[in-house]
Design an enzyme around this catalytic site. Structure first.
Site, PDB file in Angstrom:
ATOM      1  N   HIS A  31      -7.793   9.743  -3.101  1.00 42.08           N
ATOM      2  CA  HIS A  31      -8.170   8.443  -3.666  1.00 42.08           C
ATOM      3  C   HIS A  31      -7.213   7.985  -4.765  1.00 42.08           C
ATOM      4  O   HIS A  31      -6.981   6.792  -4.922  1.00 42.08           O
ATOM      5  CB  HIS A  31      -9.602   8.495  -4.205  1.00 42.08           C
ATOM      6  CG  HIS A  31      -9.804   9.496  -5.292  1.00 42.08           C
ATOM      7  ND1 HIS A  31      -9.893  10.854  -5.052  1.00 42.08           N
ATOM      8  CD2 HIS A  31      -9.936   9.347  -6.641  1.00 42.08           C
ATOM      9  CE1 HIS A  31     -10.071  11.490  -6.200  1.00 42.08           C
ATOM     10  NE2 HIS A  31     -10.103  10.605  -7.183  1.00 42.08           N
ATOM     11  N   ASP A  32      -6.679   8.911  -5.525  1.00 40.21           N
ATOM     12  CA  ASP A  32      -5.806   8.542  -6.655  1.00 40.21           C
ATOM     13  C   ASP A  32      -4.328   8.813  -6.388  1.00 40.21           C
ATOM     14  O   ASP A  32      -3.546   8.930  -7.329  1.00 40.21           O
ATOM     15  CB  ASP A  32      -6.236   9.303  -7.914  1.00 40.21           C
ATOM     16  CG  ASP A  32      -7.389   8.620  -8.639  1.00 40.21           C
ATOM     17  OD1 ASP A  32      -7.639   7.425  -8.367  1.00 40.21           O
ATOM     18  OD2 ASP A  32      -8.041   9.279  -9.472  1.00 40.21           O
ATOM     19  N   LYS A  49      -1.441   7.067  -8.216  1.00 32.95           N
ATOM     20  CA  LYS A  49      -1.062   7.360  -9.606  1.00 32.95           C
ATOM     21  C   LYS A  49       0.308   8.024  -9.693  1.00 32.95           C
ATOM     22  O   LYS A  49       0.835   8.182 -10.805  1.00 32.95           O
ATOM     23  CB  LYS A  49      -2.131   8.247 -10.264  1.00 32.95           C
ATOM     24  CG  LYS A  49      -3.408   7.478 -10.577  1.00 32.95           C
ATOM     25  CD  LYS A  49      -4.433   8.320 -11.314  1.00 32.95           C
ATOM     26  CE  LYS A  49      -5.664   7.503 -11.674  1.00 32.95           C
ATOM     27  NZ  LYS A  49      -6.689   8.300 -12.370  1.00 32.95           N
ATOM     28  N   HIS A  53      -2.870   1.381  -9.160  1.00 33.08           N
ATOM     29  CA  HIS A  53      -2.772   2.635  -8.397  1.00 33.08           C
ATOM     30  C   HIS A  53      -3.535   2.562  -7.079  1.00 33.08           C
ATOM     31  O   HIS A  53      -3.199   3.270  -6.125  1.00 33.08           O
ATOM     32  CB  HIS A  53      -3.236   3.826  -9.235  1.00 33.08           C
ATOM     33  CG  HIS A  53      -4.720   4.001  -9.317  1.00 33.08           C
ATOM     34  ND1 HIS A  53      -5.491   3.373 -10.263  1.00 33.08           N
ATOM     35  CD2 HIS A  53      -5.587   4.732  -8.568  1.00 33.08           C
ATOM     36  CE1 HIS A  53      -6.758   3.714 -10.107  1.00 33.08           C
ATOM     37  NE2 HIS A  53      -6.849   4.549  -9.074  1.00 33.08           N
ATOM     38  N   HIS A  72     -12.103   2.145  -4.151  1.00 33.80           N
ATOM     39  CA  HIS A  72     -13.044   3.004  -4.863  1.00 33.80           C
ATOM     40  C   HIS A  72     -13.304   2.569  -6.299  1.00 33.80           C
ATOM     41  O   HIS A  72     -14.191   3.123  -6.960  1.00 33.80           O
ATOM     42  CB  HIS A  72     -12.597   4.478  -4.813  1.00 33.80           C
ATOM     43  CG  HIS A  72     -11.342   4.785  -5.555  1.00 33.80           C
ATOM     44  ND1 HIS A  72     -10.080   4.519  -5.053  1.00 33.80           N
ATOM     45  CD2 HIS A  72     -11.136   5.362  -6.781  1.00 33.80           C
ATOM     46  CE1 HIS A  72      -9.174   4.914  -5.915  1.00 33.80           C
ATOM     47  NE2 HIS A  72      -9.779   5.428  -6.976  1.00 33.80           N
ATOM     48  N   HIS A  73     -12.571   1.566  -6.801  1.00 33.57           N
ATOM     49  CA  HIS A  73     -12.849   1.024  -8.129  1.00 33.57           C
ATOM     50  C   HIS A  73     -13.482  -0.362  -8.068  1.00 33.57           C
ATOM     51  O   HIS A  73     -13.575  -1.052  -9.090  1.00 33.57           O
ATOM     52  CB  HIS A  73     -11.573   0.984  -8.977  1.00 33.57           C
ATOM     53  CG  HIS A  73     -11.208   2.314  -9.556  1.00 33.57           C
ATOM     54  ND1 HIS A  73     -11.953   2.949 -10.525  1.00 33.57           N
ATOM     55  CD2 HIS A  73     -10.168   3.148  -9.293  1.00 33.57           C
ATOM     56  CE1 HIS A  73     -11.390   4.104 -10.841  1.00 33.57           C
ATOM     57  NE2 HIS A  73     -10.301   4.248 -10.098  1.00 33.57           N
ATOM     58  N   ASP A 127     -17.119   9.798  -8.049  1.00 37.00           N
ATOM     59  CA  ASP A 127     -15.965   9.811  -8.951  1.00 37.00           C
ATOM     60  C   ASP A 127     -16.406   9.618 -10.402  1.00 37.00           C
ATOM     61  O   ASP A 127     -15.930  10.311 -11.315  1.00 37.00           O
ATOM     62  CB  ASP A 127     -14.991   8.706  -8.527  1.00 37.00           C
ATOM     63  CG  ASP A 127     -13.635   8.844  -9.188  1.00 37.00           C
ATOM     64  OD1 ASP A 127     -13.200   9.984  -9.428  1.00 37.00           O
ATOM     65  OD2 ASP A 127     -12.992   7.804  -9.435  1.00 37.00           O
TER      66      ASP A 127
END
Length: 359
Positions: A219-220, A223, A248, A273-274, A302
């Site tokens: 998911h990240d 970054k 990101h 996801h954010h 998360d």
């Protein structure tokens, strides 16, 4: 390997093609000698399989013709026949490299073809025959058995490959989170939390999407494109730094968009996801059910792990404090159905955290 199958029986061609394609063999079909000549001229096959009893030009006649031509005489030819009579002497006379009696096992035929294509046989090969298997029903059973065997082999290979993918992705995720938070357990915890939440919601269809676990882990990944000075900043981010950090999600989607096994729900999780239930999230300000279900589930997982873990800019919250915050954000940041699922499996989630902490 490229096999040209020449037979006037479309059912036989379909059965053999299906079986061979599972074994990663390219099968080109022709119903008669005329079509076979066109296929050979268009692209030279590695092996030709000819049925003897074709109308018009028979398999024996076509074999003799091909072996007499300088352009095609080196192509291995296997003759198929339902008659045991004088096939052996006739096959030798026309120059066939092998003959196989019907009914036959497709894997047996494939084995002969592979050996001939590799030049391992310099003399005609006569396949073994089960004298009791003499009818179309027995032939279909042979095909079904071999196809099932090949599918089982292919499934086992796919599972090994998926396991290798998952190990590689897990290693990458661990390296990324070490750069971000200094810990290597975050990805395992959030994947386990999200999987438990999805199953509690009856989300088996989400988990059947093979890309979902990869989306949870990666998911990240975007970054990678965020400077360490922002990722590891001990204090609050400035407005410009926050905007940079928020990129990101789209960076991650762009990085993974050409990875075949991530296309589907996994890629949606990486991008969304954010997002927030109330539409105040990023990158697309999606609202409620506009947000992909996998991303809505993952948002709770998360947030739970982020709040209960140490970060460069703050100490970890207690589980009870994180629980209270998740309930407070029901219908604001989080999908209320996912929050309800969190309450239903909270004891299980606590157990996941304990188990991973002990490991």
């Amino acid at each position: 390997m490229r096999i040209l199958l020449v037979d006037d029986d479309p059912a036989l061609r379909t059965l053999l093609r299906t079986t061979f394609e599972v074994a990663d063999v390219d099968v080109v079909e022709a119903p008669d000698a005329r079509a076979a000549r066109r296929k050979i001229n268009a692209a030279r096959p590695d092996v030709i399989v000819l049925d003897i009893g074709m109308p018009g030009t028979t398999g024996l006649e076509l074999c003799e013709e091909l072996k007499a031509s300088e352009a095609t005489k080196e192509i291995p030819i296997i003759l198929l026949t339902g008659s045991n009579g004088s096939t052996s002497s006739e096959a030798k006379r026309v120059g066939a490299d092998a003959f196989v009696l019907k009914p036959f096992s497709p894997l047996e035929l494939l084995s002969v073809a592979e050996r001939l294509a590799g030049g391992l046989y310099g003399v005609p090969f006569r396949a073994t025959r089960n004298e009791k298997a003499a009818g179309p029903q027995e032939e279909l059973l042979l095909y079904a058995r071999d196809l099932r065997h090949l599918l089982e082999v292919e499934r086992g290979q796919r599972e090994l490959l998926n396991s290798a993918y998952m190990e590689t992705v897990s290693a990458l995720a661990s390296a990324l989170e070490s750069k971000d938070t200094g810990t290597r357990a975050h990805s395992q915890r959030v994947q386990s939390y999200a999987t438990a939440l999805a199953r509690s919601m009856g989300g088996d269809s989400i988990m059947r999407d093979a890309s979902t676990p990869y989306g949870f882990l990666l998911h990240d990944v975007g970054k990678i494109g965020i400077p360490d000075g922002i990722l590891q900043k001990p204090g609050p981010l400035s407005s410009a730094e926050r905007r940079r950090m928020q990129t990101h999600t789209v960076l991650g989607e762009a990085m993974l968009s050409n990875v075949a096994f991530l296309k589907g729900e996994g890629l949606k999780i990486v991008r969304s996801h954010h997002e927030r239930w109330d539409g105040r999230g990023y990158p697309d300000a999606l609202v409620r059910e506009e947000i992909p279900i996998g991303a809505r589930i993952f948002a709770v997982a998360d947030a739970l792990d982020a709040m209960t873990s140490h970060r460069p800019y703050r100490r970890a919250m207690s589980w009870d404090a994180a629980r209270a915050e998740i309930l407070e954000q029901r219908k604001r940041q989080f999908d209320p159905d996912v929050v309800d699922a969190f309450l239903a499996v909270e004891d299980h989630l606590r157990g996941i955290r304990r188990d991973l902490a002990a490991a």
